[in-house]
Design a protein around this motif. Sequence first.
Motif, PDB file in Angstrom:
ATOM      1  N   VAL A  72      33.898  21.485  40.752  1.00 10.83           N
ATOM      2  CA  VAL A  72      33.946  22.913  41.056  1.00 10.83           C
ATOM      3  C   VAL A  72      32.787  23.600  40.358  1.00 10.83           C
ATOM      4  N   GLY A  73      32.248  24.599  41.025  1.00 13.29           N
ATOM      5  CA  GLY A  73      31.167  25.369  40.434  1.00 13.29           C
ATOM      6  C   GLY A  73      29.847  25.096  41.104  1.00 13.29           C
ATOM      7  N   PRO A  74      28.870  25.891  40.705  1.00 15.65           N
ATOM      8  CA  PRO A  74      28.854  26.713  39.504  1.00 15.65           C
ATOM      9  C   PRO A  74      29.762  27.938  39.630  1.00 15.65           C
ATOM     10  N   LEU A  75      30.507  28.170  38.553  1.00 13.56           N
ATOM     11  CA  LEU A  75      31.382  29.329  38.431  1.00 13.56           C
ATOM     12  C   LEU A  75      30.650  30.369  37.592  1.00 13.56           C
ATOM     13  N   ASN A  76      30.773  31.633  37.970  1.00 15.49           N
ATOM     14  CA  ASN A  76      30.016  32.699  37.321  1.00 15.49           C
ATOM     15  C   ASN A  76      30.800  33.384  36.216  1.00 15.49           C
ATOM     16  N   GLY A  77      30.080  33.743  35.139  1.00 21.63           N
ATOM     17  CA  GLY A  77      30.665  34.481  34.039  1.00 21.63           C
ATOM     18  C   GLY A  77      29.594  35.250  33.284  1.00 21.63           C
ATOM     19  N   THR A  78      30.032  35.968  32.271  1.00 18.07           N
ATOM     20  CA  THR A  78      29.136  36.762  31.436  1.00 18.07           C
ATOM     21  C   THR A  78      29.282  36.300  30.000  1.00 18.07           C
ATOM     22  N   VAL A  79      28.153  36.175  29.314  1.00 16.86           N
ATOM     23  CA  VAL A  79      28.140  35.755  27.916  1.00 16.86           C
ATOM     24  C   VAL A  79      27.319  36.745  27.102  1.00 16.86           C
ATOM     25  N   ALA A  80      27.421  36.622  25.797  1.00 11.39           N
ATOM     26  CA  ALA A  80      26.611  37.426  24.887  1.00 11.39           C
ATOM     27  C   ALA A  80      25.877  36.481  23.946  1.00 11.39           C
ATOM     28  N   SER A  81      24.780  36.958  23.422  1.00 13.83           N
ATOM     29  CA  SER A  81      24.011  36.163  22.469  1.00 13.83           C
ATOM     30  C   SER A  81      24.904  35.780  21.293  1.00 13.83           C
ATOM     31  N   GLY A  82      24.884  34.509  20.941  1.00 12.26           N
ATOM     32  CA  GLY A  82      25.697  34.023  19.829  1.00 12.26           C
ATOM     33  C   GLY A  82      27.042  33.457  20.227  1.00 12.26           C
ATOM     34  N   ASP A  83      27.439  33.622  21.499  1.00 10.83           N
ATOM     35  CA  ASP A  83      28.708  33.037  21.949  1.00 10.83           C
ATOM     36  C   ASP A  83      28.661  31.526  21.763  1.00 10.83           C
ATOM     37  N   THR A  84      29.770  30.975  21.282  1.00 12.17           N
ATOM     38  CA  THR A  84      29.931  29.533  21.150  1.00 12.17           C
ATOM     39  C   THR A  84      31.204  29.179  21.906  1.00 12.17           C
ATOM     40  N   LEU A  85      31.041  28.495  23.042  1.00 14.99           N
ATOM     41  CA  LEU A  85      32.162  28.270  23.957  1.00 14.99           C
ATOM     42  C   LEU A  85      32.603  26.812  23.991  1.00 14.99           C
ATOM     43  N   ASP A  86      33.931  26.656  24.045  1.00 16.29           N
ATOM     44  CA  ASP A  86      34.574  25.345  24.106  1.00 16.29           C
ATOM     45  C   ASP A  86      35.784  25.469  25.020  1.00 16.29           C
ATOM     46  N   ILE A  87      36.003  24.504  25.884  1.00 11.99           N
ATOM     47  CA  ILE A  87      37.141  24.549  26.803  1.00 11.99           C
ATOM     48  C   ILE A  87      38.472  24.272  26.091  1.00 11.99           C
ATOM     49  N   TYR A  88      38.436  23.674  24.900  1.00 16.28           N
ATOM     50  CA  TYR A  88      39.671  23.346  24.185  1.00 16.28           C
ATOM     51  C   TYR A  88      40.454  24.621  23.881  1.00 16.28           C
ATOM     52  N   ASN A  89      41.714  24.639  24.242  1.00 15.25           N
ATOM     53  CA  ASN A  89      42.623  25.794  24.158  1.00 15.25           C
ATOM     54  C   ASN A  89      42.318  26.843  25.223  1.00 15.25           C
ATOM     55  N   GLY A  90      41.416  26.522  26.134  1.00 11.94           N
ATOM     56  CA  GLY A  90      41.178  27.319  27.324  1.00 11.94           C
ATOM     57  C   GLY A  90      41.691  26.495  28.484  1.00 11.94           C
ATOM     58  N   GLY A  91      40.935  26.395  29.551  1.00  9.05           N
ATOM     59  CA  GLY A  91      41.349  25.509  30.635  1.00  9.05           C
ATOM     60  C   GLY A  91      40.830  25.945  31.979  1.00  9.05           C
ATOM     61  N   LEU A  92      41.140  25.131  32.980  1.00 12.21           N
ATOM     62  CA  LEU A  92      40.727  25.365  34.355  1.00 12.21           C
ATOM     63  C   LEU A  92      41.968  25.485  35.229  1.00 12.21           C
ATOM     64  N   VAL A  93      42.001  26.538  36.037  1.00 12.34           N
ATOM     65  CA  VAL A  93      43.062  26.698  37.033  1.00 12.34           C
ATOM     66  C   VAL A  93      42.389  26.690  38.393  1.00 12.34           C
ATOM     67  N   MET A  94      42.824  25.763  39.250  1.00 10.75           N
ATOM     68  CA  MET A  94      42.297  25.656  40.610  1.00 10.75           C
ATOM     69  C   MET A  94      43.435  25.901  41.594  1.00 10.75           C
ATOM     70  N   VAL A  95      43.163  26.668  42.625  1.00  8.02           N
ATOM     71  CA  VAL A  95      44.138  26.858  43.697  1.00  8.02           C
ATOM     72  C   VAL A  95      43.544  26.226  44.948  1.00  8.02           C
ATOM     73  N   VAL A  96      44.233  25.160  45.413  1.00  5.85           N
ATOM     74  CA  VAL A  96      43.793  24.387  46.566  1.00  5.85           C
ATOM     75  C   VAL A  96      44.930  24.346  47.576  1.00  5.85           C
ATOM     76  N   PHE A  97      44.696  24.837  48.780  1.00  9.83           N
ATOM     77  CA  PHE A  97      45.730  24.874  49.818  1.00  9.83           C
ATOM     78  C   PHE A  97      47.008  25.553  49.321  1.00  9.83           C
TER      79      PHE A  97
END
Length: 157
Positions: free
Chosen positions: A113-138
């Motif tokens: 999936v993707g590229p998925l669009n988002g907004t970031v700021a200088s200095g952001d440090t991103l990790d998917i751990y404790n976040g996640g992906l939700v996909m809706v298919v059919f």
Amino acid sequence: MRGKRIGSGAAMLAGALAVTGLALAPTAAAVTPTTATFTASCGIFGGGAATLTATQTGTAATLKLSTTAVKAPLAIGANTINSTLTMVNSAGPNRVFTGTVNPAMAINDPITVGPLNGTVASGDTLDIYNGGLVMVVFGITVTCTATGPQTPAFVYD
């Protein structure tokens, strides 16, 4: 009269040098690294190694997720998966990337999936751990989480 010509010539030269300096100035640094890996768990849909690919242009950013561990249960048309990827930001609020971009996939093709669009700021440090992906298919919601931190985290400039 000669003084005016020299002054005008000097001004034009200074302007040309300024434009040249802008043209040769280094572009703004972007996200580092551009790829990271993690282990995904998508419940009854499977799980395993996954890769995130990141890009950044100013505050606009994209993330693409691909995994060979989770397979398409049915043929999926291009741009039909509604995806929301939430990334935990150790430098501030979580960042959310969304979109419906995906390649066409046959039965048992790896999920991308993707590229998925988002907004970031200088200095952001991103990790998917404790976040996640939700996909809706059919109309079916598939939720994927990371079983541990990604390696390495994305740092935005």
